[in-house]
Design an enzyme around this catalytic site. Structure first.
Site: not given
Ligand code: TTP
Ligand code: MG
Length: 347
Positions: A7, A101-102
């Site tokens: 991720d 992103d995952e």
């Molecule tokens: P995530 O992987 O949940 O968050 P992140 O990558 O920003 O942070 P982390 O380091 O904790 O993993 O989500 C990936 C992307 O998806 C995030 O950058 C933006 C988008 N997203 C939204 O648009 N709305 C949301 O509610 C979430 C959780 C994520």
């Molecule tokens: Mg993330």
């Protein structure tokens, strides 16, 4: 089985910081500008102020007035996402992409799986400048929780038993699929940790939560989970869905989520499609889908989002909503760049 979950760290913000390095180390949020705008993600500096994903942008501004707001650029996130996912497929044959992103990776059969993942993370950093976190375990649940445990730039390897021990004192809400409402109901039974939950007799949970959810809760608390990846094949449809931490009763909020899902879906869409569908799961687990086929194939987020909202308004959920999803199907042209190694049965 050995499964990894990778991720990206603060994904949208990190992509933005690549082209705005002067903002590094500052609180930055990526959010729209309308009155209903929500934060998509926040830099770790902004998170220290309590700012988080899905929070109304107005509230984020109150919590962290110094935060710099950047409007989302989905095309940029999609491009970087492609680059990252291509790197994953260079390293590992079996990959299940679950979001921009995952992804889960099947590491079974690799001689040195942990080393392979370290190399992959280094390659991602070299190619994109971005940092990723990795969790490795015997199933997707362990891998997912492990990837989140030491963000950013985390690298956590756990057995199932190791996960049970490590997170025994954590709230049951740590585990994906156990939302705040369930956490509250568990707390009312005196079950405030995953360790306690794992030791609760199944019958007691089933009495309180029903047969299925009771069984599911216990399995999750014990970190039992699937190790089966859904491999890519010639897609007949593409979709994005999300299960809320808290059931959403407010229609405007439901619509905002549906718009975001449509934006994300269209950002990753390889081809335009003619059929747009929504999936709605209510708090009592009633699940419905509604679809509409339009004249002209589209990959336009405004068109897809517009139809999705129409469908939601027509269905008008009578109870709070647990899950929302958007799907585009009815692709005319064959998918580009189908990877034979990933190909399942032809459809
Ligand atoms: P995530 O992987 O949940 O968050 P992140 O990558 O920003 O942070 P982390 O380091 O904790 O993993 O989500 C990936 C992307 O998806 C995030 O950058 C933006 C988008 N997203 C939204 O648009 N709305 C949301 O509610 C979430 C959780 C994520
Ligand atoms: Mg993330």
């Amino acid at each position: 089985m050995k499964i990894a979950h990778l991720d990206m760290d603060a994904f949208y913000v990190s992509v933005e910081l690549q082209r705005r390095p002067e903002l590094r180390g500052k609180p930055v949020i990526v959010a729209g500008t309308g009155p209903r705008a929500v934060v998509t993600t926040a830099s770790y500096e902004a998170r220290k102020f309590g700012v988080g994903s899905a929070m109304p942008a107005a509230r984020a501004r109150r919590l962290c007035p110094a935060a710099i707001n950047i409007p989302p650029d989905f095309a940029a996130y999609r491009a970087v996402s492609r680059q990252v996912m291509d790197l994953l497929r260079d390293h590992v044959e079996r990959v299940e992409v679950v979001g921009l992103d995952e992804a889960y990776l099947d590491l079974s059969g690799l001689v040195a799986p942990n080393a392979a993942m370290r190399r992959l993370v280094a390659d991602i950093r070299r190619a994109t400048g971005l940092s990723a976190s990795v969790g490795i375990g015997p199933n997707k649940l362990v891998a997912k929780v492990a990837s989140d445990a030491e963000k950013p730039a985390g690298f956590v390897v756990l057995t199932r038993e190791g996960a049970c021990a490590r997170f025994a004192d954590a709230s049951p809400g740590l585990v994906p699929g156990i939302g705040p409402k369930t956490v509250e109901r568990l707390a009312a039974l005196g079950i405030t940790t995953l360790g306690r939950l794992a030791q609760t007799p199944e019958a007691a949970l089933q009495e309180r939560f029903g047969t299925n959810q009771g069984r599911d809760l216990l399995a999750r608390a014990r970190f039992h989970g699937s190790a089966q990846l859904t491999l890519e094949r010639v897609a007949v449809s593409e979709s994005r869905e999300t299960t809320f931490n808290t059931d959403v009763a407010d229609r405007a909020e439901q619509e905002a989520h549906l718009r975001r899902l449509s934006d994300e879906l269209c950002a990753g869409l390889k081809r335009p499609g003619r059929t747009i569908a929504i999936k709605v799961r209510l708090d009592d687990w009633t699940t419905v889908t509604r679809a509409r086929t339009i004249a002209e194939a589209t990959a336009d987020a405004h068109v897809v989002g517009g139809v999705a909202l129409d469908l939601l308004r027509a269905y008008a959920p009578a109870r709070p909503v647990r899950l929302l999803g958007v799907r585009v199907a009815g692709f005319d042209a064959p998918a580009p760049e189908v990877d034979a190694g990933q190909l399942a049965l032809p459809l």
